[in-house]
Design a protein around this motif. Structure first.
Motif, PDB file in Angstrom:
ATOM      1  N   ARG A  15       0.836  -1.206   0.000  1.00 39.21           N
ATOM      2  CA  ARG A  15       0.000   0.000   0.000  1.00 39.21           C
ATOM      3  C   ARG A  15       0.875   1.262   0.000  1.00 39.21           C
ATOM      4  NH1 ARG A  15      -5.309   0.862   1.150  1.00 39.21           N
ATOM      5  NH2 ARG A  15      -5.687  -1.253   1.926  1.00 39.21           N
ATOM      6  N   LYS A  16       1.914   1.253   0.823  1.00 39.09           N
ATOM      7  CA  LYS A  16       2.803   2.412   0.915  1.00 39.09           C
ATOM      8  C   LYS A  16       3.547   2.642  -0.392  1.00 39.09           C
ATOM      9  CE  LYS A  16       6.631   4.261   3.705  1.00 39.09           C
ATOM     10  NZ  LYS A  16       7.546   3.982   4.853  1.00 39.09           N
ATOM     11  N   ALA A  17       4.001   1.561  -1.021  1.00 42.57           N
ATOM     12  CA  ALA A  17       4.752   1.686  -2.269  1.00 42.57           C
ATOM     13  C   ALA A  17       3.871   2.186  -3.405  1.00 42.57           C
ATOM     14  CB  ALA A  17       5.374   0.337  -2.626  1.00 42.57           C
ATOM     15  N   VAL A  18       2.646   1.665  -3.494  1.00 41.55           N
ATOM     16  CA  VAL A  18       1.730   2.109  -4.544  1.00 41.55           C
ATOM     17  C   VAL A  18       1.331   3.563  -4.324  1.00 41.55           C
ATOM     18  CG1 VAL A  18      -0.512   1.733  -5.630  1.00 41.55           C
ATOM     19  CG2 VAL A  18       0.877  -0.226  -4.942  1.00 41.55           C
ATOM     20  N   ALA A  19       1.117   3.935  -3.074  1.00 45.44           N
ATOM     21  CA  ALA A  19       0.780   5.328  -2.778  1.00 45.44           C
ATOM     22  C   ALA A  19       1.895   6.263  -3.214  1.00 45.44           C
ATOM     23  CB  ALA A  19       0.503   5.491  -1.282  1.00 45.44           C
ATOM     24  N   ALA A  20       3.131   5.843  -3.014  1.00 43.48           N
ATOM     25  CA  ALA A  20       4.269   6.662  -3.441  1.00 43.48           C
ATOM     26  C   ALA A  20       4.280   6.828  -4.955  1.00 43.48           C
ATOM     27  CB  ALA A  20       5.578   6.025  -2.969  1.00 43.48           C
ATOM     28  N   LEU A  21       3.988   5.751  -5.670  1.00 46.33           N
ATOM     29  CA  LEU A  21       3.903   5.843  -7.131  1.00 46.33           C
ATOM     30  C   LEU A  21       2.784   6.789  -7.538  1.00 46.33           C
ATOM     31  CD1 LEU A  21       4.483   4.905 -10.052  1.00 46.33           C
ATOM     32  CD2 LEU A  21       2.869   3.018  -9.646  1.00 46.33           C
ATOM     33  N   GLY A  22       1.615   6.616  -6.962  1.00 47.97           N
ATOM     34  CA  GLY A  22       0.498   7.470  -7.311  1.00 47.97           C
ATOM     35  C   GLY A  22       0.764   8.933  -7.035  1.00 47.97           C
ATOM     36  N   ASN A  23       1.423   9.215  -5.929  1.00 42.86           N
ATOM     37  CA  ASN A  23       1.701  10.603  -5.562  1.00 42.86           C
ATOM     38  C   ASN A  23       2.735  11.254  -6.480  1.00 42.86           C
ATOM     39  OD1 ASN A  23      -0.127  10.768  -3.406  1.00 42.86           O
ATOM     40  ND2 ASN A  23       1.322   9.799  -1.996  1.00 42.86           N
ATOM     41  N   ARG A  24       3.564  10.440  -7.124  1.00 47.46           N
ATOM     42  CA  ARG A  24       4.505  11.004  -8.092  1.00 47.46           C
ATOM     43  C   ARG A  24       3.777  11.506  -9.342  1.00 47.46           C
ATOM     44  NH1 ARG A  24       7.810   6.522  -7.018  1.00 47.46           N
ATOM     45  NH2 ARG A  24       7.596   5.710  -9.147  1.00 47.46           N
ATOM     46  N   TYR A  25       2.639  10.950  -9.610  1.00 44.38           N
ATOM     47  CA  TYR A  25       1.843  11.388 -10.761  1.00 44.38           C
ATOM     48  C   TYR A  25       0.747  12.346 -10.305  1.00 44.38           C
ATOM     49  CZ  TYR A  25       4.178   8.026 -13.765  1.00 44.38           C
ATOM     50  OH  TYR A  25       5.122   7.352 -14.502  1.00 44.38           O
ATOM     51  N   GLY A  26      -0.150  11.883  -9.463  1.00 44.44           N
ATOM     52  CA  GLY A  26      -1.132  12.762  -8.845  1.00 44.44           C
ATOM     53  C   GLY A  26      -2.262  13.206  -9.755  1.00 44.44           C
TER      54      GLY A  26
END
Length: 387
Positions: A15-26
Motif C-alpha cells: 500500500r505504501k509503495a503504490v501510494a508513493a507511485l500514485g503521488n509522483r503522478y497525482g
C-alpha cells in the motif's frame, strides 16, 4: 486516511509503495491526460514495471501470485492519489482472472504474461442496449459453423476498447441438449473483420473512453472460446465478482482523495477566528464520510479474501455489498468535499467538481444499487423476487 490494522505487513508495504507511485503522478497528471484526450500510458507502464498490474495473476505466467486482495489495494491507493487506472478493473481483474481460472493452456500462455507486464490489454463486453442488468437477456449469439464460431450482436458502455488488444465478449450459444441459450466467453481481437466500435459521448471526464460495439458475422476460430462451453454462469461470475470488488476499490480511492482535499482545506482555511474545520457543522460530516469509507473498505477486504479463498458464493454476496457500500460512501465523501470548499469546490483549480459525475458511476456500474438491493433482499434475506 489511516490503514486498517488487519492488513499484513506485506500488504501495508505494498500500500505504501503504490501510494508513493500514485503521488509522483497525482491529480494534475490525471487531469492533463484527460484534457489532452490522451491515456495514462506513463503511469500504466511504470505500474507494470513495478509488478503492480499483474499482482493477482499466477507467477508461472509472469504475475505476482497474489489475488484480488492485492490488486484492489493497488487500485485503491492509485485512486487515493488522484490517478486511478480504470483498466485495472477490466484487464487484469476481470479478463486476467477468467483466463487464469478457465482459459486453455494456450490462452494462458498467449495472454497472461502480457496482461501482467502491461504490454497487452483486454476489454470486457457484457452490457447490451436492451439487456440492462439482466444477463439472461443478452442477445449476442454465437453459432458453430464448421470448426469456427460466428458471433452477432451489440454491446454498449464497453471501456477501453480502443486501447485493448482484444475484448472478452459474453455471448450465448445454444445448448444441444435443451435448446436453451447459455452464456459463453470469446476472445475477439481488436481488428477482427465485422467487429466494429463507435465512441459514446460521455459527460464523464476520464482517460478511458466508452464504446458501442457491433458484431456482424464475426468469425472466430474454435480456440477463441474460453474454457468449457458448458461452464456457463460459473465462468461469467468468475469475472463479475472481481469486477464488483474492484469497483469498490475504485470508489474508495476516489472518496479518500476527495476527503483528503477537504480535510486539508478545512484545516487551513480561516474565515473567522479558527479554521473552518473547527466548526462541527463541517467537522462532523467529514468525520462521518471517513467512517463510511473505512466501513466500506472492510467489506471490500472481506469480499476479496473470500474470492481469493475460492468461496464464490460467499464472495458474490460480499462483493455486491462492498460495491454498494463503497459507492454510497464515495458519493457522500465527494459531495461533502465540494460543499466544504464552497465556491472553490466548483473550480478547476481544486478539481473536485468533475468527481461529482465520476462518483455516481460507482452507483450505476457495473450493476445499479437497486439491483444489488434486489440481490441482497432475495439471496441474503430470503424474500420473494419481484421479477
Amino acid at each position: 486516511m489511516g490503514t486498517p490494522t488487519i492488513e499484513s505487513e506485506e500488504h501495508r508495504a505494498l500500500r505504501k509503495a503504490v501510494a508513493a507511485l500514485g503521488n509522483r503522478y497525482g491529480r494534475e497528471y490525471f487531469t492533463r491526460v484527460v484534457a489532452e484526450g490522451a491515456h495514462t500510458d506513463e503511469l500504466w507502464a511504470e505500474a507494470a514495471e513495478l509488478g503492480y498490474l499483474g499482482v493477482n495473476l499466477p507467477e508461472e505466467y509472469g504475475g505476482g501470485g497474489g489475488g484480488i486482495v492485492e490488486l484492489s489495494l493497488v487500485l485503491e491507493e492509485l485512486g487515493a492519489a488522484g490517478c486511478p487506472l480504470l483498466m485495472l478493473v477490466v484487464s487484469p481483474a476481470i479478463c486476467g482472472t477468467v483466463l487464469a481460472r478457465f482459459g486453455t493452456e494456450e490462452q494462458k500462455r498467449t495472454w497472461l504474461p502480457g496482461l501482467a507486464d502491461g504490454s497487452r490489454k483486454m476489454a470486457f463486453g457484457i452490457t447490451e442496449p436492451d439487456a440492462g442488468s439482466n444477463s439472461h437477456r443478452i442477445t449476442t449469439t454465437a453459432r458453430r459453423e464448421g470448426g469456427d464460431w460466428v458471433l452477432n450482436g451489440r454491446k454498449v458502455f464497453i471501456s477501453g476498447v480502443d486501447i485493448a488488444d482484444a475484448t472478452l465478449i459474453v455471448g450465448r450459444t445454444e445448448d444441444a441438449r435443451t435448446g436453451r441459450l447459455k452464456p459463453c466467453l470469446f476472445i475477439v481481437p481488436r481488428d477482427t473483420p465485422g467487429f466494429g466500435r463507435s465512441p459514446i459521448a460521455m459527460e464523464l471526464s476520464a482517460p478511458e473512453k466508452q464504446f458501442e460495439l457491433t458484431l456482424d458475422e464475426v468469425r472466430l476460430p474454435a480456440e477463441a472460446l474460453v474454457g468449457d462451453e458448458d461452464a456457463g454462469l460459473l465462468q461469467l461470475f468468475a469475472g463479475l465478482n472481481p469486477e464488483r470488488i474492484m469497483t469498490a476499490a475504485f470508489a474508495l480511492g476516489m472518496g479518500r482523495y476527495a476527503l483528503g482535499r477537504a480535510v486539508d482545506y478545512a484545516r487551513t482555511r480561516q474565515v473567522w477566528k479558527e479554521p473552518i474545520g473547527a466548526h462541527q457543522s463541517l467537522a462532523h460530516p467529514l468525520a462521518q464520510a471517513h467512517i463510511e469509507l473505512e466501513l466500506a473498505r472492510l467489506m471490500m477486504q472481506k469480499a476479496a479474501h473470500l474470492y481469493d479463498a475460492g468461496d464464490d458464493m460467499g464472495a458474490g454476496e460480499a462483493a455486491n455489498m462492498a460495491k454498494y457500500a463503497a459507492a454510497e460512501a464515495a458519493v457522500h465523501a465527494v459531495d461533502q468535499a465540494v460543499h466544504t470548499l464552497g465556491g472553490n469546490g466548483l473550480t478547476q483549480e481544486y478539481g473536485l467538481a468533475s468527481m461529482i459525475t465520476a462518483a455516481r458511476v460507482a452507483r450505476i456500474a457495473p450493476v445499479s444499487r437497486e439491483m444489488i438491493l434486489n440481490f441482497v433482499s432475495h439471496q441474503s434475506l430470503g424474500l420473494p423476487k419481484s421479477y
